[in-house]
Design a protein around this motif. Structure first.
Motif, short mmCIF file in Angstrom:
data_model
loop_
_atom_site.label_atom_id
_atom_site.label_comp_id
_atom_site.label_asym_id
_atom_site.label_seq_id
_atom_site.Cartn_x
_atom_site.Cartn_y
_atom_site.Cartn_z
N PHE A 58 0.83 -1.24 -0.03
CA PHE A 58 0.07 0.01 -0.03
C PHE A 58 0.81 1.20 -0.07
N VAL A 59 0.30 2.50 -0.64
CA VAL A 59 1.10 3.46 -0.45
C VAL A 59 -0.19 4.56 0.04
N ALA A 60 0.67 5.59 0.71
CA ALA A 60 -0.23 6.48 1.39
C ALA A 60 -1.29 7.20 0.63
N GLY A 61 -2.77 7.08 0.97
CA GLY A 61 -3.68 7.72 0.06
C GLY A 61 -4.46 6.52 -0.48
N GLN A 62 -3.95 5.49 -0.59
CA GLN A 62 -4.89 4.24 -1.43
C GLN A 62 -5.75 3.63 -0.28
N SER A 63 -6.77 2.71 -0.84
CA SER A 63 -7.71 2.21 -0.02
C SER A 63 -7.55 0.82 0.22
N SER A 84 -10.09 4.29 3.08
CA SER A 84 -8.79 5.03 2.99
C SER A 84 -7.73 4.38 4.20
N ILE A 85 -6.49 4.07 3.82
CA ILE A 85 -5.77 3.60 4.91
C ILE A 85 -5.12 4.87 5.47
N CYS A 86 -4.97 5.05 6.56
CA CYS A 86 -4.44 6.32 7.48
C CYS A 86 -2.83 6.06 7.78
N SER A 87 -2.28 5.03 7.32
CA SER A 87 -0.66 4.57 7.40
C SER A 87 0.11 4.96 6.23
N PRO A 88 1.25 5.20 6.50
CA PRO A 88 2.17 5.59 5.43
C PRO A 88 2.45 4.34 4.56
N SER A 89 3.36 4.35 3.50
CA SER A 89 3.60 3.32 2.89
C SER A 89 4.41 1.82 3.53
N PHE A 90 5.17 2.72 4.73
CA PHE A 90 5.76 1.63 5.50
C PHE A 90 4.99 0.89 6.42
N GLY A 91 3.75 1.44 6.66
CA GLY A 91 2.86 0.71 7.60
C GLY A 91 2.97 1.36 9.04
N GLU A 92 2.26 0.75 9.94
CA GLU A 92 2.05 1.29 11.38
C GLU A 92 3.33 0.85 11.98
N ASP A 93 3.77 -0.47 11.50
CA ASP A 93 5.04 -1.01 12.12
C ASP A 93 6.43 -0.71 11.58
N GLY A 94 6.19 0.12 10.62
CA GLY A 94 7.42 0.30 9.82
C GLY A 94 8.18 -0.55 8.78
N GLN A 95 7.09 -1.65 8.84
CA GLN A 95 7.74 -2.70 7.96
C GLN A 95 6.90 -3.14 6.68
N GLY A 96 5.75 -2.49 6.88
CA GLY A 96 4.69 -2.62 5.96
C GLY A 96 3.98 -3.80 6.02
N ARG A 97 3.81 -4.29 7.23
CA ARG A 97 3.18 -5.38 7.80
C ARG A 97 1.71 -5.17 8.21
N GLN A 98 1.65 -3.81 8.82
CA GLN A 98 0.39 -3.65 9.46
C GLN A 98 -0.04 -2.41 8.87
N TYR A 99 -1.32 -2.12 8.59
CA TYR A 99 -1.95 -0.87 8.01
C TYR A 99 -3.37 -0.82 8.77
N ALA A 100 -3.28 0.66 8.67
CA ALA A 100 -4.72 0.86 9.66
C ALA A 100 -5.68 1.87 8.69
N THR A 101 -6.97 1.75 9.14
CA THR A 101 -7.86 2.89 8.61
C THR A 101 -8.78 3.49 9.81
N THR A 102 -9.30 4.54 9.53
CA THR A 102 -10.29 5.23 10.32
C THR A 102 -11.75 5.39 10.10
N VAL A 103 -12.20 4.63 11.05
CA VAL A 103 -13.74 4.28 10.72
C VAL A 103 -14.67 4.94 11.86
N LYS A 104 -15.82 5.40 11.16
CA LYS A 104 -16.81 6.39 12.08
C LYS A 104 -18.05 5.33 11.97
#
Ligand code: A2P
Length: 311
Positions: A58-63, A84-104
């Motif tokens: 994933f890169v920042a801005g993708q869903s 939309s993911i709210c993580s950068p391309s390197f993910g929440e963990d810095g390794q690109g294994r964990q990506y997050a989103t923001t849900v209402k």
């Protein structure tokens, strides 16, 4: 040639997993993202993509796509929803294994029948606990991402509500790349309690002279003319900060959130003479603040320096 005219976007991965071929991944974390006193329920949900083809893709801005279980009222499987993911391309963990989103959590009432309705996918996702499995697809989207060599540009980001998600990822991405250019983040919320990732952005604003955080609260203090402060109001109210950034040749605008922002931001840019972000199909006269949504839709498109994701 100015930097903004020479924009190039990286090739990104798309639909490694699709709706006919989703992948099951566990939820790693699900945390409340607003202040405790907010009546709204907005969660920061982290997916563990380890061992799937989505690692590092994933890169920042993708869903990310989510397939909620169950059938709709027509007896068909619920359709895919994109977040939309709210993580950068390197993910929440810095390794690109964990990506997050923001849900209402979407909770409301049908105005005519007075019956409660709840958003299918947002409520499904918001109820998941760490360890629960979810079917995901993605990555999706190639138009709302940072350009190649993103640290060579200034940015003005406009967000309302969970529209903040891609900008959290983009700001983290730019920080990692040693950004020193200007980033202004204009974030609209009804109340201060609904600001998302507020302490992260506030801390960054205090530490870094290149980062400018403009929380814009619509329902607390009205503007001097009695109107609600909206993100586009800052084009006028904080013209001292935003105009010098927007007048530079190497600045890009990104907009994410409510559809109504599009009209407001176009009006605000035109009223402040910032026509370089707009492409006119016909000349319009009069005060831009008075241009209505239909006229704007017919006559103006964003130029190649403005990117919109509104819903
Ligand atoms: P309002 O107080 O009028 O609803 P959320 O998604 O968390 O509800 O936040 C959306 C924010 O965007 C609110 O502050 C909302 O203000 C504001 N808003 C509503 N309509 C527009 C519009 N047309 N342009 C910009 N902001 C808007």
């Amino acid at each position: 040639m100015t930097a903004a005219e020479d924009l190039r976007f990286p090739d990104v991965d798309l639909n490694i997993y699709s709706k006919n071929n989703p992948v099951d991944v566990p939820i790693l974390k699900s945390e409340i993202a607003t202040r405790a006193s907010s009546p709204n329920i907005i969660r920061h949900i982290v997916f563990d993509l380890s061992g799937t083809e989505l690692e590092g893709r994933f890169v920042a801005g993708q869903s990310i796509g989510i397939l909620p279980p169950g059938l709709n009222e027509k007896g068909k499987p619920h359709v895919l929803r994109l977040y939309s993911i709210c993580s950068p391309s390197f993910g929440e963990d810095g390794q690109g294994r964990q990506y997050a989103t923001t849900v209402k959590r979407l909770i409301g009432e049908h105005w005519d029948t007075q019956q409660l309705f709840t958003g299918v996918c947002s409520n499904y996702l918001s109820s998941l606990r760490p360890g629960d499995m979810v079917k995901v697809t993605g990555p999706s989207g190639k138009r709302f991402i940072l350009p190649e060599q993103p640290e060579q540009f200034n940015y003005v980001f406009f967000a309302t509500g969970t529209g903040i998600a891609p900008f959290r990822g983009m700001v983290m991405e730019l920080m990692k790349r040693g950004n020193k250019k200007n980033i202004a983040l204009v974030f609209g919320s009804p109340y201060r309690t609904d600001l998302l990732y507020d302490s992260f952005f506030r801390g960054l604003d205090e530490r870094e002279s290149w980062f400018h955080y403009l929380p814009t609260i619509s329902r607390e203090n009205p503007r001097t003319d009695g109107s609600r402060p909206y993100v586009q109001s800052q084009l006028t109210d904080r013209a001292d900060l935003l105009k010098p950034i927007l007048e530079r040749d190497d600045t890009l605008i990104y907009v994410c959130g409510l559809k109504g922002m599009e009209t407001g931001i176009i009006q605000g840019l035109a009223a402040n003479g910032l026509h370089q972000y707009l492409k006119y199909k016909e000349e319009l006269s009069g005060d831009p603040i008075g241009w209505d949504e239909q006229t704007i839709r017919r006559s103006i498109k964003p130029s190649g320096r403005m990117f919109l994701e509104v819903y």
